[in-house]
Design a protein around this motif. Sequence first.
Motif, short mmCIF file in Angstrom:
data_model
loop_
_atom_site.label_atom_id
_atom_site.label_comp_id
_atom_site.label_asym_id
_atom_site.label_seq_id
_atom_site.Cartn_x
_atom_site.Cartn_y
_atom_site.Cartn_z
N VAL A 1 0.82 -1.55 0.18
CA VAL A 1 -0.20 0.00 0.22
C VAL A 1 0.79 1.26 -0.17
CG1 VAL A 1 -1.65 1.59 0.94
CG2 VAL A 1 -1.55 -1.68 1.19
N LEU A 2 0.67 2.11 -0.74
CA LEU A 2 0.97 2.94 -1.26
C LEU A 2 0.86 4.05 -0.59
CD1 LEU A 2 3.17 4.30 -2.86
CD2 LEU A 2 1.77 5.62 -4.19
N GLN A 3 1.67 4.98 0.91
CA GLN A 3 1.28 5.84 2.04
C GLN A 3 1.50 6.80 1.78
OE1 GLN A 3 3.12 4.00 5.59
NE2 GLN A 3 1.80 2.64 5.43
N LYS A 4 2.59 7.21 0.69
CA LYS A 4 3.30 8.56 0.97
C LYS A 4 3.20 8.69 -1.36
CE LYS A 4 7.41 9.51 1.83
NZ LYS A 4 8.47 9.97 2.21
N ALA A 5 3.38 10.06 -1.92
CA ALA A 5 3.68 9.98 -2.90
C ALA A 5 4.81 9.74 -3.57
CB ALA A 5 2.82 11.68 -3.49
N GLU B 1 12.59 11.71 -9.11
CA GLU B 1 13.20 12.49 -9.46
C GLU B 1 14.27 12.41 -7.82
OE1 GLU B 1 11.29 13.75 -12.16
OE2 GLU B 1 10.61 14.21 -10.66
N LYS B 2 13.97 12.00 -7.46
CA LYS B 2 14.04 11.89 -5.34
C LYS B 2 14.98 10.56 -5.37
CE LYS B 2 12.34 15.60 -2.81
NZ LYS B 2 11.35 15.87 -1.16
N GLN B 3 13.84 9.37 -5.73
CA GLN B 3 14.11 8.38 -5.88
C GLN B 3 13.67 7.47 -7.33
OE1 GLN B 3 13.58 6.15 -2.63
NE2 GLN B 3 14.61 4.57 -2.79
N SER B 4 14.40 6.82 -7.75
CA SER B 4 13.65 6.49 -8.82
C SER B 4 13.24 4.94 -9.25
CB SER B 4 14.66 6.33 -10.47
OG SER B 4 16.13 6.14 -10.25
N VAL B 5 14.17 4.03 -8.07
CA VAL B 5 14.28 2.96 -8.04
C VAL B 5 14.17 2.77 -6.24
CG1 VAL B 5 15.19 0.48 -8.04
CG2 VAL B 5 15.54 2.50 -10.03
N ILE C 1 10.74 -1.97 -7.82
CA ILE C 1 10.31 -0.70 -7.67
C ILE C 1 10.27 -0.11 -8.81
CG2 ILE C 1 8.01 0.56 -7.52
CD1 ILE C 1 7.93 -0.47 -5.13
N ASN C 2 10.46 0.66 -9.90
CA ASN C 2 10.85 1.33 -10.85
C ASN C 2 10.16 2.01 -10.34
OD1 ASN C 2 13.58 -0.04 -12.00
ND2 ASN C 2 12.63 -1.28 -13.05
N VAL C 3 10.41 3.35 -10.63
CA VAL C 3 8.61 5.29 -10.57
C VAL C 3 9.46 5.55 -12.28
CG1 VAL C 3 8.56 6.27 -9.53
CG2 VAL C 3 9.64 4.77 -7.70
#
Length: 180
Positions: free
Chosen positions: A14-18, A22-26, A49-51
């Motif tokens: 579950v994604l808890q924050k956006a 640009e800050k973390q791509s993987v 997870i690749n953003v």
Amino acid sequence: LQSEGGRGLSVQLVLQKALDREKQSVISLVLTAIDGGKPPKSGSLDVIINVLDVNDNNPVFGKSLYKVQVAENVSFGTVLTSVTATDADEGVNSVILYSLIGHRNSQASQMFSITPDTGEIMVQGQLDFEENPAIELRVQATDTGYPPRSSQCKVLVEVIDVNDNAPEITVTPLLETIRE
């Protein structure tokens, strides 16, 4: 963890924050499951997870104001300066095209041109110090993402005078007629 009929487990992340590419791509996670046996047994799974990028950053110029001096007799095609912007996005979202916009005087659009993919500003018309000693250009950088994002900077062109005008002699007679 949820049991599926007592046999297998279902896991949901579950994604808890956006996320911000640009800050973390993987994002690398290790999922470990431990059973209730004696001794307990466990299993692990690497989750990577690749953003993916979205076009959420405007291009940013190296300077908000560029200043350049040029002699009024400079030849056509001379490169005055080059403006540069960067975009923190990636792929097409980071490809930047440059354009001249909203000239304060109508002659500026005929006097200068910009190379869209490099940001090089060139002289394409006759400059005249006596007519315009300073010209302000507005440059826009627009990325090729969807929807496109843009930013602007100013380029102040100071035209340097050269000795290109002969003196004019004006005679004002003090008397209409002079006696011999």
